[in-house]
Design a protein around this motif. Structure first.
Motif: not given
Length: 128
Positions: A36-37, A52-53, A107-108, A122-125
């Motif tokens: 997501x980021x 995005x995506x 999650x980073x 990187x950051x994840x949801x």
């Protein structure tokens, strides 16, 4: 008093158990995560930028890693504070070690060693 000491002596070895093989929880990588980021910099102060995506990683219980980022399945090894990701696809070979942290149930992943001058991550949801 003697019984309290015996009970504590019997319970103490269980206090230091690690999270390796632990069931999926708030600080577990198991499950599906979507990018997501990303964190980076163009030479100035670093900041988080929305994606995005973003691609997904699915960390399965048997150390199999599924992703729409690569054309084949990969593997992963999780320790207490690091994660090694390995994809050996016919068209691309990818292996990287990440530092792992969690920020507000996100999650980073930070490359370890950091291969960016100003830092990167990187950051994840969690999606599943």
């Amino acid at each position: 008093m003697k019984y309290i000491i015996i009970v504590l002596a019997l319970l103490l070895p269980f206090a230091g158990c690690s999270d390796v093989g632990a069931p999926q929880g708030v600080d577990s990588v198991q499950g599906t995560w979507q990018l997501i980021e990303t964190y980076g910099s163009d030479g100035g102060a670093g900041n988080w930028m929305s994606v995005e995506n973003g691609y997904t990683y699915t960390f399965e219980e048997d150390n199999i890693l599924l992703s729409n980022r690569f054309s084949c399945n990969g593997t992963y090894v999780k320790t207490v504070d690091s994660l090694t990701i390995d994809f050996n696809c016919p068209d691309v070979q990818f292996q990287l070690v990440y530092g792992v942290s969690f920020d507000d149930n996100r999650l980073v992943l930070t490359p370890d060693p950091v291969n960016c001058d100003e830092g990167c991550a990187e950051k994840f949801k969690r999606v599943k």
